[in-house]
Design a protein around this motif. Structure first.
Motif, PDB file in Angstrom:
ATOM      1  N   SER A 234       9.415  16.077   8.047  1.00 21.25           N
ATOM      2  CA  SER A 234       8.673  15.574   7.144  1.00 21.25           C
ATOM      3  C   SER A 234       7.961  14.143   7.678  1.00 21.25           C
ATOM      4  O   SER A 234       8.658  13.809   8.811  1.00 21.25           O
ATOM      5  CB  SER A 234       9.475  15.089   5.779  1.00 21.25           C
ATOM      6  N   ARG A 235       6.971  13.802   6.991  1.00 21.00           N
ATOM      7  CA  ARG A 235       6.336  12.641   7.791  1.00 21.00           C
ATOM      8  C   ARG A 235       6.999  11.449   7.463  1.00 21.00           C
ATOM      9  O   ARG A 235       7.128  10.586   8.386  1.00 21.00           O
ATOM     10  CB  ARG A 235       5.106  12.366   6.708  1.00 21.00           C
ATOM     11  N   ARG A 236       7.968  11.437   6.307  1.00 21.77           N
ATOM     12  CA  ARG A 236       8.860  10.117   6.212  1.00 21.77           C
ATOM     13  C   ARG A 236       9.728  10.208   7.290  1.00 21.77           C
ATOM     14  O   ARG A 236      10.052   9.210   7.773  1.00 21.77           O
ATOM     15  CB  ARG A 236       9.596  10.461   4.870  1.00 21.77           C
ATOM     16  N   SER A 237      10.410  11.279   7.558  1.00 16.08           N
ATOM     17  CA  SER A 237      11.341  11.225   8.737  1.00 16.08           C
ATOM     18  C   SER A 237      10.740  10.806  10.006  1.00 16.08           C
ATOM     19  O   SER A 237      11.138  10.245  10.774  1.00 16.08           O
ATOM     20  CB  SER A 237      12.083  12.707   9.085  1.00 16.08           C
ATOM     21  N   VAL A 239       8.258   8.773  10.510  1.00 21.03           N
ATOM     22  CA  VAL A 239       8.197   7.282  10.890  1.00 21.03           C
ATOM     23  C   VAL A 239       9.538   6.537  10.705  1.00 21.03           C
ATOM     24  O   VAL A 239       9.689   5.714  11.790  1.00 21.03           O
ATOM     25  CB  VAL A 239       7.531   6.941   9.023  1.00 21.03           C
ATOM     26  N   SER A 240      10.389   7.161  10.131  1.00 17.65           N
ATOM     27  CA  SER A 240      11.725   6.539   9.991  1.00 17.65           C
ATOM     28  C   SER A 240      12.457   6.859  11.241  1.00 17.65           C
ATOM     29  O   SER A 240      13.208   5.720  11.948  1.00 17.65           O
ATOM     30  CB  SER A 240      12.695   6.749   8.894  1.00 17.65           C
ATOM     31  N   ALA A 277       1.143   2.238   6.920  1.00 22.01           N
ATOM     32  CA  ALA A 277       1.342   3.010   7.981  1.00 22.01           C
ATOM     33  C   ALA A 277       0.712   2.685   9.196  1.00 22.01           C
ATOM     34  O   ALA A 277       1.377   2.831  10.348  1.00 22.01           O
ATOM     35  CB  ALA A 277       1.085   4.461   7.215  1.00 22.01           C
ATOM     36  N   HIS A 293       1.756  12.684  12.685  1.00 24.73           N
ATOM     37  CA  HIS A 293       1.831  13.771  11.443  1.00 24.73           C
ATOM     38  C   HIS A 293       0.334  13.676  10.918  1.00 24.73           C
ATOM     39  O   HIS A 293      -0.597  13.247  11.380  1.00 24.73           O
ATOM     40  CB  HIS A 293       2.735  13.381  10.338  1.00 24.73           C
ATOM     41  N   THR A 319       5.695  15.879  13.311  1.00 22.76           N
ATOM     42  CA  THR A 319       5.963  16.872  12.396  1.00 22.76           C
ATOM     43  C   THR A 319       5.154  18.143  12.992  1.00 22.76           C
ATOM     44  O   THR A 319       4.640  18.107  13.904  1.00 22.76           O
ATOM     45  CB  THR A 319       5.188  16.699  11.087  1.00 22.76           C
ATOM     46  N   THR A 581      -3.874   4.112   0.221  1.00 22.42           N
ATOM     47  CA  THR A 581      -2.755   4.879   0.492  1.00 22.42           C
ATOM     48  C   THR A 581      -1.416   4.545  -0.047  1.00 22.42           C
ATOM     49  O   THR A 581      -0.673   5.332  -0.251  1.00 22.42           O
ATOM     50  CB  THR A 581      -2.403   4.465   2.012  1.00 22.42           C
ATOM     51  N   GLU A 582      -1.069   3.155  -0.481  1.00 22.66           N
ATOM     52  CA  GLU A 582      -0.104   3.152  -1.364  1.00 22.66           C
ATOM     53  C   GLU A 582      -0.025   3.600  -2.686  1.00 22.66           C
ATOM     54  O   GLU A 582       0.940   4.259  -3.004  1.00 22.66           O
ATOM     55  CB  GLU A 582       0.108   1.456  -1.466  1.00 22.66           C
ATOM     56  N   ASP A 585       0.359   7.411  -2.450  1.00 25.66           N
ATOM     57  CA  ASP A 585       1.391   7.750  -1.412  1.00 25.66           C
ATOM     58  C   ASP A 585       0.693   8.843  -0.491  1.00 25.66           C
ATOM     59  O   ASP A 585       1.060  10.011  -0.250  1.00 25.66           O
ATOM     60  CB  ASP A 585       2.468   8.413  -2.096  1.00 25.66           C
TER      61      ASP A 585
END
Ligand SMILES: Nc1ncnc2c1ncn2[C@@H]1O[C@H](COP(=O)(O)OP(=O)(O)OP(=O)(O)O)[C@@H](O)[C@H]1O
Ligand SMILES: [Mg+2]
Length: 726
Positions: A234-237, A239-240, A277, A293, A319, A581-582, A585
């Protein structure tokens, strides 16, 4: 390059240079492109005609376009086209090699320009995508259409991941070359308990020193001066995980690399309104790592890919968007996640085909002596599962996905409008030429064909005469040329003539109610907000809401359409990229995708308004389109017509009293240059575009103005809409 690779030799032994069709099913990085290049050059130099190189993605189109530029020295010109569907590509007629996305090629077929009949050879790269539910039907239809239109066409299909190459070759009446030979050895393995076990039985211990096995795995390659590509689901992963690894990568950077990265990172996330981001990406770049991603703006994606190719960046966490076809210097590919969340089915293991494509990014000839791909297991059972289901497994067989009502509808309309077929017998012949018919039986989609024809006829897109000749109506013809879904055309035709006036949110919602606009999802917690928004704007909506209690699914889709329209409305009201973007999301890349689709649909709506005589709406549709394109209020439209001036610079000029082109003409060069985010180079370019003398300078406008304004939307859009034809 001194010698052909053995599978390349095998390919040339098939008679492909005499014009035979070929399916080249050989491993990743085994040089499939080169074989296709020789075929293209041979056909061109023999005077047989043009070559078309089909790719699934714009990024791949760019890579290939840049690669083929070297043939200019032989007098062979290359052009690329990836958008601008409503044009017959007249400028493409001069080029020898055309790099096209599948959709663009299909839209050209529908325009049926004279030059299309001079295509001698067609290269279908990544042919396994016939298996893809969304892109597959177009890929097989465009091959079937071209083969029908140009009986002498030579087809060369390429893929590293087809298990049933025989079937594909049978369909294309092609020779098949299969091989497992890879120029750079690729070891596939699995990490378990601090040790990678490779499929050939060898193992490698990974020093555990960082308290995290993924970081240990990354550092193990960095220790040996290799680069690492890590895939997550995932995108979130992305980044983290990149953030987690970053502190460990920095020590591997040379001083020069650090300086260069610091310079490059200034081009990302600079302005005060840059999305969060982008700021994170900018900070990570300085540490020698990046995430990648589909939410990234294309300019950011290019920076990440290029810095990795130059060995400035040591690690990318991506991703699977980065998987297909691209050449990257990854010594080790880590596939951290082999499951992916699917809305309907929850967490699902990814297809073997996808895993093999990711693994295949490691060990590419230009860059490395060997490559490794590593999956990560936590238990013995998981290890066994990964070994059986991925490392030792063959990719899935390719199966046609053409049996879809909406795909058939779409393709029959474009085929009828493009005069590829003109009666049922010819339609049956066309369908007969698809992979679907080869694999199953054309009878199995007979019913889809019949109901699609009935749908198109009832919708007023096609008609037939006494001799049962099928033809496209003016509306059908327009829809096909615009390359929009028949459902979109019908909706526009039904709605546009009934309204006298429309507000931006009304038109944007109409656009978002078509199947051609991608949607932003509404989360559970947002639902109430949108109920309220709908109530406040109900009078403006041109498409009425479905009943929430009777049809909940349609209602929740309707809310997503409203949300997407609202996001676009924020965009054209000049809300900052950071805010959008915020609030929604989404990434900048997503915003541009929505904008690009909405831009096209606004244009399509105005074209259909002409066909159905809804003239009154033309000015509002045209103004809305211009606003969508640049993301501006109407007062900036004049300024953003200048090259290099987007919503940010346009707003700066406007707020500093330079509100029109004549204000700019009157202002001195200095006065313009002093406006924040403008500077001397842009100021000179403005003066030049206005046809005014600016002294000795004759500078070209840079694509981005480094250091000052890197999120200038107009520029990023230029990239995104980048169509060399324009
Ligand atoms: N005969 C050769 N000798 C040396 N290098 C070669 C040769 N043929 C191709 N290459 C290089 O190999 C690299 C990989 O080639 P290419 O991109 O065509 O791989 P591919 O087979 O298309 O892989 P994928 O399935 O991943 O797309 C390129 O950098 C190319 O320049
Ligand atoms: Mg390739």
């Amino acid at each position: 390059m001194s010698q052909l690779f053995p599978p390349q030799e095998q390919a040339f032994d098939t008679g492909v240079l005499d014009g035979k069709n070929l399916v080249l099913a050989i491993p990743t990085s085994s040089g499939k492109t080169l074989v296709s290049e020789v075929c293209m050059l041979k056909a061109i130099l023999d005077g047989k005609g043009k070559a078309v190189y089909l790719v699934p993605l714009k990024s791949l189109a760019r890579e290939k376009y840049n690669e083929f530029a070297k043939y200019e020295a032989l007098g062979i010109s290359t052009a690329m086209s990836v958008g601008d569907y409503d044009s017959p590509g007249t400028k493409l007629s001069d080029a020898d090699i055309l790099v096209l996305t599948t959709e663009r090629a299909d839209s050209l077929v529908c325009h049926d320009p004279e030059w299309i009949h001079s295509i001698a050879v067609l290269i279908a790269d990544e042919i396994h995508l016939v298996n893809d539910t969304s892109r597959g039907p177009t890929l097989e239809m465009v091959l079937a259409k071209l083969a029908r239109m140009i009986p002498t066409i030579q087809i060369v299909a390429l893929s590293a991941t087809i298990a049933n190459g025989e079937e594909i070759a049978g369909w294309l009446k092609a020779e098949l070359v299969k091989s497992t030979w890879r120029p750079i050895p690729l070891s596939e393995g699995i990490l378990l308990d601090g040790r990678i076990r490779f499929s050939d039985g060898s193992t490698r211990a990974i020093r555990r020193s960082k308290g995290d096995e993924l970081i240990d795995l990354v550092c193990d390659t960095l220790d040996e001066k290799g680069q690492v590509l890590t895939f997550v689901s995932s995108r979130r992963s992305a980044v983290s995980v990149a953030g987690k690894i970053a502190p460990f990568v920095r020590p591997y950077l040379s001083r020069e690399a650090s300086q260069e990265l610091s310079r490059i990172s200034d081009r990302i996330g600079g302005g005060p309104h840059a999305p969060e981001a982008s700021k994170i990406l900018g900070r990570l770049l300085k540490a020698g790592i990046a995430f990648h991603h589909a939410g990234l703006a294309s300019q950011e994606r290019t920076i990440v890919e290029e810095s990795f190719k130059q060995n400035l960046l040591k690690v990318i966490v991506a991703t699977p968007t980065l998987a297909a076809g691209i050449n990257l210097p990854a010594r080790r590919v880590i596939v951290r996640d082999y499951r992916r969340f699917d809305e309907e089915r929850g967490n699902q293991p990814i297809p073997v085909l996808e895993y093999k494509q990711m693994a295949g990014r490691a060990g590419r000839p230009k860059y490395d002596e060997y490559g490794e791909s590593v999956l990560v297991a936590r238990t013995d059972d998981e290890y066994d599962f990964l070994m059986d289901h991925y490392v030792s497994a063959d990719p899935e067989e390719i199966r046609s996905k053409l049996a879809s009502e909406s795909a058939i509808r779409f393709h029959l309309l474009t085929a009828i409008a493009g005069k590829t077929v003109s009666n049922r017998t010819e339609i049956d012949q066309l369908i007969e030429g698809t992979f679907f018919s080869f694999q199953y039986s054309s009878h199995e989609i007979d019913e889809h064909v019949s109901s699609a024809l009935a749908f198109l006829e009832e919708g007023g897109l096609i008609g037939s005469d006494e001799a049962d000749h099928l033809y496209a109506t003016p509306l059908g013809e327009k829809a096909a040329k615009l390359y929009i879904d028949p459902v979109t055309a019908i909706l526009f035709r039904n709605v546009l003539p009934t309204i006298a006036e429309a507000t931006p949110i009304g038109i944007l919602h109409l656009i978002c109610s078509t199947p051609d606009e991608p949607l932003v999802r509404v989360t559970q917690s947002e639902q109430e907000d949108y109920d309220v928004f709908v109530a406040a704007h109900e009078d403006e909506l041109l498409v009425s809401p479905p009943d929430e209690w009777e049809d909940y699914d349609s209602y929740s889709k309707f809310l997503s359409q409203v949300k997407t329209a609202r996001m676009l409305d924020d965009w054209i009201s000049e809300r900052t990229e950071r805010d959008i973007t915020e609030d929604y999301d989404v990434g900048m890349g997503d915003i541009y995708r929505h904008v690009e689709a909405a831009d096209w649909l606004a244009y399509s709506a105005s074209e259909i308004a002409r066909v159905v005589g809804a003239w009154r709406l033309l000015p509002s549709l045209q103004s809305l389109r211009a606003r969508v394109r640049d993301g501006v209020l109407p007062e900036l439209l004049e300024l953003v017509s200048l090259r290099g001036i987007g919503r940010v610079r346009g707003r700066m000029l406007y707020n500093h009293g330079l509100k029109t082109l004549s204000d700019l003409s009157r202002a001195s060069l200095d006065q313009i240059a002093r406006v924040p985010a403008i500077g001397p180079t842009i100021a000179e370019s403005i003066k030049q575009q206005l046809g005014l003398e600016v002294g000795e300078s004759n500078k070209e406008l840079p694509l981005t103005k480094e250091g000052q304004e890197t999120t200038d939307s107009a520029q990023t859009l230029l990239e995104d809409f980048g169509d060399k034809e324009n």
